[in-house]
Design an enzyme around this catalytic site. Structure first.
Site, mmCIF file in Angstrom:
data_model
loop_
_atom_site.group_PDB
_atom_site.id
_atom_site.type_symbol
_atom_site.label_atom_id
_atom_site.label_comp_id
_atom_site.label_asym_id
_atom_site.label_seq_id
_atom_site.Cartn_x
_atom_site.Cartn_y
_atom_site.Cartn_z
ATOM 1 N N MET A 16 -13.383 21.813 42.395
ATOM 2 C CA MET A 16 -13.608 22.552 41.137
ATOM 3 C C MET A 16 -13.471 21.684 40.014
ATOM 4 O O MET A 16 -13.729 22.093 38.756
ATOM 5 C CB MET A 16 -12.384 23.830 41.104
ATOM 6 C CG MET A 16 -12.793 24.970 42.307
ATOM 7 S SD MET A 16 -12.080 26.489 41.748
ATOM 8 C CE MET A 16 -10.476 25.781 41.215
ATOM 9 N N GLY B 48 -6.516 29.558 37.360
ATOM 10 C CA GLY B 48 -6.366 29.599 38.728
ATOM 11 C C GLY B 48 -6.639 28.370 39.600
ATOM 12 O O GLY B 48 -7.381 27.458 39.093
ATOM 13 N N CYS B 49 -6.164 28.304 40.830
ATOM 14 C CA CYS B 49 -6.488 27.132 41.791
ATOM 15 C C CYS B 49 -7.590 27.341 42.453
ATOM 16 O O CYS B 49 -8.068 26.340 43.389
ATOM 17 C CB CYS B 49 -5.107 26.695 42.370
ATOM 18 S SG CYS B 49 -3.664 26.287 41.372
ATOM 19 N N VAL B 50 -8.111 28.610 42.990
ATOM 20 C CA VAL B 50 -8.979 28.788 43.840
ATOM 21 C C VAL B 50 -10.282 29.667 43.410
ATOM 22 O O VAL B 50 -9.720 30.408 42.435
ATOM 23 C CB VAL B 50 -8.332 29.570 45.281
ATOM 24 C CG1 VAL B 50 -7.898 28.715 46.172
ATOM 25 C CG2 VAL B 50 -7.323 30.498 44.844
ATOM 26 N N ASN C 31 -10.191 22.071 47.299
ATOM 27 C CA ASN C 31 -10.885 23.099 46.761
ATOM 28 C C ASN C 31 -10.586 22.724 45.138
ATOM 29 O O ASN C 31 -11.725 22.703 44.448
ATOM 30 C CB ASN C 31 -10.384 24.455 46.952
ATOM 31 C CG ASN C 31 -11.374 25.462 46.355
ATOM 32 O OD1 ASN C 31 -12.603 25.281 46.536
ATOM 33 N ND2 ASN C 31 -10.582 26.412 45.585
#
Lengths: 304, 168
Positions: free
Chosen positions: B45, A302-304, B41
């Site tokens: 990450m 996932g991206c978030v 974001n």
């Protein structure tokens, strides 16, 4: 002249005479026939001309003429190759014609013609008229049918454009192999079950501590994980696992088992109650991936 | 033998050293600020150092009483699914916005306020443009507490020396 030759000549003349008689006789017969047939032939000719006149009146010749013109046009517009191609489609064409000539279709066409005949009674409508008409049940049905036809038209045109077979129902999405099944085959690139993306990308399997890992260090079979392994992996990554580390790791593992998808930073932060900031402190750099690695689950996507 | 892998590494810039990205957010549409927030974001990450500079309409994204009311703009957007003549009608903006928010919720993408908070928590530096603040008559108190500082564009470029700059 000898008497023999004279006799031969006479005999010859006799035979010629006989043949002449025969010819004259036949000639007379033919003349008789012509004399008798002339009125009949005239009658027949007149009748035929009359018939032709009738055909002419009915427009048969004009049509024939037009047909010949049509064939000319066809010959000009299409080459032999086209015709050859056409042969392959004859069944389809016949099918189409048969479908088009079904009684219900013809009824529909007839009704459409009726409407056209009464087109004089219809008033032009603007956008508001269209909006008003859209309230009518019949118009709504008609619109639905038209939309359906448009949809098929679109599909057909897309099909024609791509040359691919008509769109088939997409195969149901495969879910990752359940952990109960034995380890996927040794070559992830050839394995039919979807591997974590990283394994496919890296295309290599590394063995360590009796377990198999992707080229990036993610455990391939999540069932071979235990906490001793996690501690050793963390040590190799330069981390000493405290209670908060374990909270994150156990929560990530439990979430993966429940959903068959590795949680990323936000999910672990909210789910474990540790919060984003703490995760970045506990697992510096790339908390999402590091947690997944130590928890023995695939690399999160996932991206978030 | 110890675990033979490193923690997923932060990609290094072509210049060597850790990779750094500076994003400039200049628009305040819901659809226009999400790319910035999500990219920032994702950078964090991936272990990339990240800073975001909010300027002009982008200020709305970090303004306390605007952040929850960002809208999707259909007018002048050639990718909009809405026919051009309809896009400007009253209510279309609200319709598009609610539709997009619904989709975001379905995809489990956090709201703008939460995204900004996440960025702050992940160590991303958030800056507001001083000139834009003056222009829109806003004070530091009007902004979200996640904002690090109000600085000028020159300050920002000085702070982000060696970063890749991305303007959105």
């Amino acid at each position: 002249m000898t008497p023999e030759t004279e006799a031969r000549l006479l005999a010859r003349l006799d035979s010629i005479d006989a043949k002449l008689d025969y010819v004259v006789e036949r000639q007379e017969l033919v003349e008789d026939l012509i004399r008798e047939m002339t009125p009949v032939a005239r009658e027949a000719l007149n009748a035929m001309a009359g018939q032709m006149q009738t055909w002419e009146d009915r427009g048969w010749f004009a049509m024939g003429h037009a047909l010949i013109g049509l064939f000319d046009d066809l010959a000009n517009a299409y080459g032999p190759d086209d015709v050859h191609e056409l042969r392959g489609h004859v069944v389809q064409i016949v099918d189409t014609v048969r479908n088009l000539t079904q009684p219900e279709v013809l009824d529909l066409a007839n009704e459409a013609t009726d409407v056209l005949h009464h087109a004089d009674d219809v008033q032009p409508v603007g956008p508001w008229g269209m909006a008003k008409a859209a309230g009518d049940k019949d118009v709504q049905r008609g619109m639905a049918v038209a939309l359906e036809m448009l949809r098929h038209l679109g599909q057909a045109s897309a099909h024609a454009k791509s040359g691919a077979p008509p769109r088939e129902r997409p195969a149901p999405r495969e879910t990752p192999a359940p952990s109960a099944s034995p380890a996927p085959s040794a070559s992830p690139a050839l394995s039919p079950t979807p591997e974590p993306a990283s394994a496919v990308l890296q295309g290599e399997v590394v063995e360590w501590n009796g377990r198999r890992f992707t080229g990036e260090g993610f455990l391939l079979d999540t069932d071979t994980w235990d906490e001793a392994l996690a501690a050793e992996m963390a040590k190799g990554l330069g981390l000493t696992l405290g209670p908060d580390h374990w909270t994150a790791i156990r929560w990530a593992r439990q979430d993966y088992m429940a959903h068959r998808a590795s949680p990323n930073v936000r999910r672990v932060a909210n789910g474990s109650g540790l919060g984003t900031e703490a995760l970045y402190t506990l697992f510096p750099g790339t908390p999402g991936k590091t947690i997944a690695m130590i928890a023995g689950v695939p690399k999160p996507v996932g991206c978030v | 033998m110890s675990f033979p892998f490193a923690a997923p590494p932060a990609p290094t810039a072509t210049t060597g050293g850790p990779r750094k990205i500076a994003l400039i957010c200049s628009k305040g549409g819901l659809d226009e600020c999400y790319p910035v927030l999500i990219m920032a974001n994702a950078a964090r990450m991936t272990g990339i150092t990240c800073a975001v500079f909010f300027t002009f309409w982008g200020l709305d994204v970090i303004t306390e009483d605007r952040v929850d009311h960002l809208h999707v703009n259909f007018v002048g957007n050639p990718s909009s699914p809405m026919p051009y003549m309809l896009a400007g009608l009253p209510g279309m903006e609200a319709l598009g916005t609610s539709f997009m928010k619904k989709r975001m919720t379905e995809l489990d993408i956090p709201g703008v306020r939460e995204m900004v908070g996440m960025l702050k928590a992940s160590g991303c530096e958030l800056y507001a443009c001083e000139l834009a603040m003056k222009m829109f008559d806003r004070k530091k108190e009007d902004l979200l507490p996640d904002v690090e500082a109000v600085i000028t564009a020159t300050d920002f470029f000085e702070k982000t020396h060696g970063y890749d700059i991305v303007f959105v």
